[in-house]
Design a protein around this motif. Structure first.
Motif, PDB file in Angstrom:
ATOM      1  N   LEU A   1       0.825  -1.210   0.000  1.00  0.00           N
ATOM      2  CA  LEU A   1       0.000   0.000   0.000  1.00  0.00           C
ATOM      3  C   LEU A   1       0.861   1.262   0.000  1.00  0.00           C
ATOM      4  O   LEU A   1       0.485   2.275  -0.578  1.00  0.00           O
ATOM      5  N   GLN A   2       2.028   1.160   0.641  1.00  0.00           N
ATOM      6  CA  GLN A   2       2.925   2.314   0.640  1.00  0.00           C
ATOM      7  C   GLN A   2       3.379   2.615  -0.791  1.00  0.00           C
ATOM      8  O   GLN A   2       3.412   3.774  -1.218  1.00  0.00           O
ATOM      9  N   ALA A   3       3.714   1.541  -1.530  1.00  0.00           N
ATOM     10  CA  ALA A   3       4.132   1.708  -2.930  1.00  0.00           C
ATOM     11  C   ALA A   3       3.010   2.351  -3.739  1.00  0.00           C
ATOM     12  O   ALA A   3       3.240   3.233  -4.570  1.00  0.00           O
ATOM     13  N   LEU A   4       1.786   1.907  -3.453  1.00  0.00           N
ATOM     14  CA  LEU A   4       0.626   2.438  -4.158  1.00  0.00           C
ATOM     15  C   LEU A   4       0.456   3.925  -3.846  1.00  0.00           C
ATOM     16  O   LEU A   4       0.164   4.739  -4.728  1.00  0.00           O
ATOM     17  N   GLU A   5       0.673   4.268  -2.587  1.00  0.00           N
ATOM     18  CA  GLU A   5       0.517   5.669  -2.219  1.00  0.00           C
ATOM     19  C   GLU A   5       1.565   6.538  -2.899  1.00  0.00           C
ATOM     20  O   GLU A   5       1.269   7.648  -3.347  1.00  0.00           O
ATOM     21  N   ASN A   6       2.791   5.997  -3.003  1.00  0.00           N
ATOM     22  CA  ASN A   6       3.836   6.764  -3.690  1.00  0.00           C
ATOM     23  C   ASN A   6       3.483   7.006  -5.154  1.00  0.00           C
ATOM     24  O   ASN A   6       3.699   8.094  -5.685  1.00  0.00           O
ATOM     25  N   ILE A   7       2.935   5.972  -5.783  1.00  0.00           N
ATOM     26  CA  ILE A   7       2.539   6.130  -7.188  1.00  0.00           C
ATOM     27  C   ILE A   7       1.443   7.188  -7.306  1.00  0.00           C
ATOM     28  O   ILE A   7       1.453   8.017  -8.214  1.00  0.00           O
ATOM     29  N   GLN A   8       0.502   7.161  -6.348  1.00  0.00           N
ATOM     30  CA  GLN A   8      -0.568   8.168  -6.383  1.00  0.00           C
ATOM     31  C   GLN A   8       0.007   9.584  -6.286  1.00  0.00           C
ATOM     32  O   GLN A   8      -0.469  10.497  -6.950  1.00  0.00           O
ATOM     33  N   LEU A   9       1.027   9.729  -5.447  1.00  0.00           N
ATOM     34  CA  LEU A   9       1.644  11.053  -5.316  1.00  0.00           C
ATOM     35  C   LEU A   9       2.319  11.465  -6.622  1.00  0.00           C
ATOM     36  O   LEU A   9       2.223  12.619  -7.049  1.00  0.00           O
ATOM     37  N   ASP A  10       2.990  10.495  -7.268  1.00  0.00           N
ATOM     38  CA  ASP A  10       3.613  10.787  -8.563  1.00  0.00           C
ATOM     39  C   ASP A  10       2.553  11.195  -9.586  1.00  0.00           C
ATOM     40  O   ASP A  10       2.731  12.147 -10.349  1.00  0.00           O
ATOM     41  N   LEU A  11       1.446  10.451  -9.590  1.00  0.00           N
ATOM     42  CA  LEU A  11       0.374  10.755 -10.542  1.00  0.00           C
ATOM     43  C   LEU A  11      -0.216  12.136 -10.273  1.00  0.00           C
ATOM     44  O   LEU A  11      -0.520  12.891 -11.195  1.00  0.00           O
ATOM     45  N   GLU A  12      -0.358  12.450  -8.990  1.00  0.00           N
ATOM     46  CA  GLU A  12      -0.923  13.746  -8.631  1.00  0.00           C
ATOM     47  C   GLU A  12      -0.021  14.873  -9.147  1.00  0.00           C
ATOM     48  O   GLU A  12      -0.508  15.891  -9.641  1.00  0.00           O
ATOM     49  N   ALA A  13       1.291  14.649  -9.044  1.00  0.00           N
ATOM     50  CA  ALA A  13       2.233  15.654  -9.548  1.00  0.00           C
ATOM     51  C   ALA A  13       2.071  15.836 -11.057  1.00  0.00           C
ATOM     52  O   ALA A  13       2.082  16.963 -11.563  1.00  0.00           O
ATOM     53  N   VAL A  14       1.901  14.720 -11.776  1.00  0.00           N
ATOM     54  CA  VAL A  14       1.696  14.811 -13.225  1.00  0.00           C
ATOM     55  C   VAL A  14       0.401  15.573 -13.519  1.00  0.00           C
ATOM     56  O   VAL A  14       0.347  16.425 -14.402  1.00  0.00           O
ATOM     57  N   ASN A  15      -0.632  15.288 -12.732  1.00  0.00           N
ATOM     58  CA  ASN A  15      -1.921  15.947 -12.963  1.00  0.00           C
ATOM     59  C   ASN A  15      -1.843  17.453 -12.734  1.00  0.00           C
ATOM     60  O   ASN A  15      -2.454  18.236 -13.467  1.00  0.00           O
ATOM     61  N   ILE A  16      -1.109  17.839 -11.699  1.00  0.00           N
ATOM     62  CA  ILE A  16      -0.971  19.274 -11.427  1.00  0.00           C
ATOM     63  C   ILE A  16      -0.229  19.940 -12.577  1.00  0.00           C
ATOM     64  O   ILE A  16      -0.625  20.994 -13.072  1.00  0.00           O
ATOM     65  N   LYS A  17       0.830  19.267 -13.041  1.00  0.00           N
ATOM     66  CA  LYS A  17       1.581  19.785 -14.182  1.00  0.00           C
ATOM     67  C   LYS A  17       0.675  19.900 -15.414  1.00  0.00           C
ATOM     68  O   LYS A  17       0.698  20.904 -16.129  1.00  0.00           O
ATOM     69  N   ALA A  18      -0.134  18.868 -15.634  1.00  0.00           N
ATOM     70  CA  ALA A  18      -1.045  18.870 -16.788  1.00  0.00           C
ATOM     71  C   ALA A  18      -2.031  20.027 -16.681  1.00  0.00           C
ATOM     72  O   ALA A  18      -2.259  20.760 -17.643  1.00  0.00           O
ATOM     73  N   GLY A  19      -2.595  20.202 -15.493  1.00  0.00           N
ATOM     74  CA  GLY A  19      -3.561  21.277 -15.285  1.00  0.00           C
ATOM     75  C   GLY A  19      -2.977  22.627 -15.638  1.00  0.00           C
ATOM     76  O   GLY A  19      -3.600  23.431 -16.342  1.00  0.00           O
ATOM     77  N   LYS A  20      -1.751  22.854 -15.176  1.00  0.00           N
ATOM     78  CA  LYS A  20      -1.100  24.137 -15.458  1.00  0.00           C
ATOM     79  C   LYS A  20      -0.822  24.295 -16.948  1.00  0.00           C
ATOM     80  O   LYS A  20      -1.009  25.363 -17.525  1.00  0.00           O
ATOM     81  N   ALA A  21      -0.365  23.205 -17.575  1.00  0.00           N
ATOM     82  CA  ALA A  21      -0.023  23.281 -18.999  1.00  0.00           C
ATOM     83  C   ALA A  21      -1.266  23.562 -19.844  1.00  0.00           C
ATOM     84  O   ALA A  21      -1.224  24.372 -20.773  1.00  0.00           O
ATOM     85  N   PHE A  22      -2.381  22.910 -19.515  1.00  0.00           N
ATOM     86  CA  PHE A  22      -3.603  23.138 -20.285  1.00  0.00           C
ATOM     87  C   PHE A  22      -4.117  24.562 -20.102  1.00  0.00           C
ATOM     88  O   PHE A  22      -4.576  25.194 -21.042  1.00  0.00           O
ATOM     89  N   LEU A  23      -4.014  25.062 -18.874  1.00  0.00           N
ATOM     90  CA  LEU A  23      -4.479  26.419 -18.611  1.00  0.00           C
ATOM     91  C   LEU A  23      -3.621  27.435 -19.375  1.00  0.00           C
ATOM     92  O   LEU A  23      -4.136  28.400 -19.945  1.00  0.00           O
ATOM     93  N   ARG A  24      -2.303  27.176 -19.392  1.00  0.00           N
ATOM     94  CA  ARG A  24      -1.397  28.054 -20.145  1.00  0.00           C
ATOM     95  C   ARG A  24      -1.773  28.076 -21.619  1.00  0.00           C
ATOM     96  O   ARG A  24      -1.850  29.132 -22.246  1.00  0.00           O
ATOM     97  N   LEU A  25      -2.024  26.879 -22.159  1.00  0.00           N
ATOM     98  CA  LEU A  25      -2.355  26.770 -23.583  1.00  0.00           C
ATOM     99  C   LEU A  25      -3.686  27.468 -23.875  1.00  0.00           C
ATOM    100  O   LEU A  25      -3.835  28.168 -24.879  1.00  0.00           O
ATOM    101  N   LYS A  26      -4.631  27.275 -22.979  1.00  0.00           N
ATOM    102  CA  LYS A  26      -5.935  27.916 -23.156  1.00  0.00           C
ATOM    103  C   LYS A  26      -5.775  29.434 -23.208  1.00  0.00           C
ATOM    104  O   LYS A  26      -6.324  30.100 -24.083  1.00  0.00           O
ATOM    105  N   ARG A  27      -4.975  29.973 -22.270  1.00  0.00           N
ATOM    106  CA  ARG A  27      -4.764  31.428 -22.234  1.00  0.00           C
ATOM    107  C   ARG A  27      -4.064  31.916 -23.486  1.00  0.00           C
ATOM    108  O   ARG A  27      -4.362  32.981 -24.006  1.00  0.00           O
TER     109      ARG A  27
END
Lengths: 208, 208
Positions: A1-27
């Protein structure tokens, strides 16, 4: 479960990056469209009755516009559809009116955005009808007002399924000239030919 | 009008460029998430009953899952939510099942995408129920099946307002661990604390 949680944190980081990139492109594309839209605005303002004609010629919007709406729309001077810049999804449509005998607002706005739990919600400017001009007050006199652009405008019961808003945003606003021209005898064949062309999917990127 | 048409052509060019840029960005982040998702898949496959627990712990999905669905979900080995790479908006969710006494499908898929006129439509794998296991056939015996995950799964009447699909895609799939953990006494306070945090808006970029 610890490994799973680490992956979730990695995914969350990718999602935050994606959110920012899409917003930049939209603007970026809001910025790129702006000068063209401003020029379009300016030209359209010099064509009297442009918007009422474009609205009435749109096969899927005109069915919503009853005869009284049509009278009101003769005072419509401008339509604007704008992305909300600060969030990933959301937009507003603004309708500008001249002084008219129906209501006192000079501009009415309908806005769609996701609330915190991710649900699409809409709200709109309360229309300040002149006494006796409220659609409710008139309904018993004229059944025609049961379908009405302004009843749609003030209705926020199921924004996810609001086809009219989608059509205004993704079709009428994207190319109002197409609908304005549809009534012209000379260009009818040209206009309808263009209209039957498959709409490129990129139109849906107009407002992200 | 000629000036207006030229502006429309300029705008169309910007829109095409925007469409391509957004699709490129979407693909880039699909690519970035892939290794994490593959590792997540692998770990989850070694936790028996992970998905049934995650589904049942989700307050907004569990209400859809009746007792019979719950039995069926015990055979659920994997859930995948995937963007459609070739178009701007669209995704599918795949549910993988072990051999089970209810239906013969090993995987069932529900897919959402915009059709040519821009309307969101959904379709899904027909479920090949074993004789007598069809929800319809069982309904008169057990009113419980009136709400059912599988009735939702095969229903395509109003995809725009499909809250369940949105929750699976934007919440359960984004962080299934959160819901899997919710049942654990030890971490309950931690999980519920995380759950009440405002969900960052970037989650909505998970699937564009």
């Amino acid at each position: 479960l610890q490994a799973l949680e680490n992956i979730q944190l990695d995914l969350e980081a990718v999602n935050i990056k994606a959110g920012k990139a899409f917003l930049r492109l939209k603007r970026k594309f809001i910025q790129m469209r702006r000068p063209f839209l401003e020029r379009r605005d300016l030209i359209i303002r010099h064509i009297p009755g442009f918007w009422v004609k474009a609205f009435l010629n749109h096969p899927k919007i005109s069915i919503l516009i009853n005869r009284r709406d049509e009278d009101i729309f003769r005072y419509l001077t401008n339509l604007q559809v704008q992305d909300l810049r600060h969030i990933s999804m959301g937009y507003k449509m603004k309708l500008y009116f001249q002084t008219n005998p129906y209501f006192t607002n000079m501009v009415i706005v309908k806005e769609f955005q996701r609330n915190r739990s991710g649900r699409l919600v809409s709200h709109s400017t309360p229309i300040r009808w002149h006494r006796g001009q409220e659609p409710q007050a008139r309904r018993h006199r004229n059944q025609d007002t049961n379908h009405s652009f302004f009843i749609w405008f003030s209705n926020h019961s199921l924004p996810e399924a609001d086809r009219i808003a989608e059509i205004i945003k993704n079709d009428l606003w994207v190319n109002p000239l197409r609908y304005y021209m549809m009534g012209e005898g000379v260009v009818r064949s040209w206009a309808s030919e263009r209209q039957t062309l498959e709409r490129p999917s990129c139109f849906r990127f107009w407002i992200q």
